[in-house]
Design a protein around this motif. Structure first.
Motif, PDB file in Angstrom:
ATOM      1  N   ARG A   6      -5.119  -8.433 -13.514  1.00 40.63           N
ATOM      2  CA  ARG A   6      -5.729  -7.198 -13.024  1.00 40.63           C
ATOM      3  C   ARG A   6      -4.787  -6.021 -13.256  1.00 40.63           C
ATOM      4  O   ARG A   6      -3.584  -6.128 -13.054  1.00 40.63           O
ATOM      5  N   TYR A   7      -5.381  -4.898 -13.643  1.00 43.07           N
ATOM      6  CA  TYR A   7      -4.617  -3.694 -13.947  1.00 43.07           C
ATOM      7  C   TYR A   7      -5.280  -2.485 -13.277  1.00 43.07           C
ATOM      8  O   TYR A   7      -6.500  -2.305 -13.380  1.00 43.07           O
TER       9      TYR A   7
ATOM     10  N   GLU B 187       0.821  -1.201   0.000  1.00 43.60           N
ATOM     11  CA  GLU B 187       0.000   0.000   0.000  1.00 43.60           C
ATOM     12  C   GLU B 187       0.856   1.253   0.000  1.00 43.60           C
ATOM     13  O   GLU B 187       0.494   2.265  -0.601  1.00 43.60           O
ATOM     14  N   ALA B 188       2.008   1.178   0.653  1.00 41.20           N
ATOM     15  CA  ALA B 188       2.894   2.343   0.682  1.00 41.20           C
ATOM     16  C   ALA B 188       3.473   2.644  -0.682  1.00 41.20           C
ATOM     17  O   ALA B 188       3.909   3.768  -0.941  1.00 41.20           O
TER      18      ALA B 188
ATOM     19  N   GLU C  64      -2.980 -10.646  -4.233  1.00 41.71           N
ATOM     20  CA  GLU C  64      -4.218 -10.298  -3.548  1.00 41.71           C
ATOM     21  C   GLU C  64      -3.983  -9.154  -2.562  1.00 41.71           C
ATOM     22  O   GLU C  64      -4.852  -8.298  -2.376  1.00 41.71           O
ATOM     23  N   HIS C  65      -2.816  -9.141  -1.934  1.00 41.01           N
ATOM     24  CA  HIS C  65      -2.488  -8.070  -0.999  1.00 41.01           C
ATOM     25  C   HIS C  65      -2.462  -6.725  -1.724  1.00 41.01           C
ATOM     26  O   HIS C  65      -3.021  -5.722  -1.248  1.00 41.01           O
TER      27      HIS C  65
ATOM     28  N   THR D 166      -5.012  -1.546  -3.387  1.00 45.46           N
ATOM     29  CA  THR D 166      -5.459  -0.683  -4.473  1.00 45.46           C
ATOM     30  C   THR D 166      -6.940  -0.360  -4.332  1.00 45.46           C
ATOM     31  O   THR D 166      -7.367   0.777  -4.578  1.00 45.46           O
ATOM     32  N   ARG D 167      -7.727  -1.325  -3.913  1.00 45.44           N
ATOM     33  CA  ARG D 167      -9.144  -1.064  -3.674  1.00 45.44           C
ATOM     34  C   ARG D 167      -9.336   0.001  -2.600  1.00 45.44           C
ATOM     35  O   ARG D 167     -10.174   0.906  -2.751  1.00 45.44           O
TER      36      ARG D 167
END
Length: 207
Positions: free
Chosen positions: A42-43, A5-6, A174-175, A180-181
């Motif tokens: 996924r993009y 996430e960072a 998945e992480h 990103t979500r």
């Protein structure tokens, strides 16, 4: 290991590479050299308006309020799976001058088959012509942008245009997908910090 996430393009630290072309800023190519953008997966994509003009609405109290133009963009984005059955949508948001979204390219046995045919396509919002591989990420984004531009201009907004290019990131776990979500869901709350915000002092790189 660095937290995924960072590493995402946070609104207050994001550096979407840009350079001048014919006196205007444009996004430099973010394509991975040699990568096959028809590959299932996924993009995360970011698509911006030309000159970062805020056609799509306003953020009020952390909520995105879509303008009629923004509603056209949201409608076209939401129609993507029905028009292109080899694509699935995940999290997405229309911001005042850009769109964030996660697209999933499905395997070749789901929806339309993967084709290697290449054909020239004219970007109706920029006048440029590019050769895009059928069913590739670039072709999908180009088709969506073109449909939006035609509808928006038909509604009387003749000066609307997109940036010629877009930013993307291949989501590899998945992480990273969950991070990103969260980033997309929180984008309206962080709008005041975003480099794409019209009042941000570093909206454009120095000349």
């Amino acid at each position: 290991r660095r937290d995924v996430e960072a590493s995402l393009p946070k609104p207050h630290t994001r550096r979407i590479p840009m350079k001048r072309y014919r006196g205007r800023y444009r996004i430099e190519s973010a394509r991975l050299p040699g990568y096959d953008y028809t590959t299932p997966g996924r993009y995360h994509v970011v698509i911006c308006t030309a000159e970062r003009a805020c056609f799509f609405g306003d953020v009020r109290d952390g909520t995105m309020m879509l303008s009629p133009t923004g509603k056209i963009v949201a409608d076209e984005w939401s129609r993507t799976p029905s028009l292109r059955p080899y694509v699935a949508l995940d999290a997405w948001v229309v911001m005042p001058n850009h769109v964030h979204g996660i697209l999933t390219l499905l395997p070749g046995d789901v929806g339309a088959p993967r084709l290697s045919t290449e054909a020239p396509r004219r970007d109706v919002s920029t006048g440029t012509v590019a050769t895009l591989r059928a069913h590739s990420l670039g072709a999908i984004i180009g088709q969506s942008k073109g449909a939006c531009t035609r509808r928006i201009r038909a509604a009387g907004i003749s000066d609307f245009a997109w940036q010629p290019r877009f930013w993307d990131r291949v989501i590899r776990s998945e992480h990273e997908l969950e991070a990103t979500r969260r980033y997309i869901a929180n984008n309206p709350l962080q709008w005041h910090l975003d480099r794409l915000h019209p009042s941000h002092p570093q909206q454009h790189p120095p000349t």
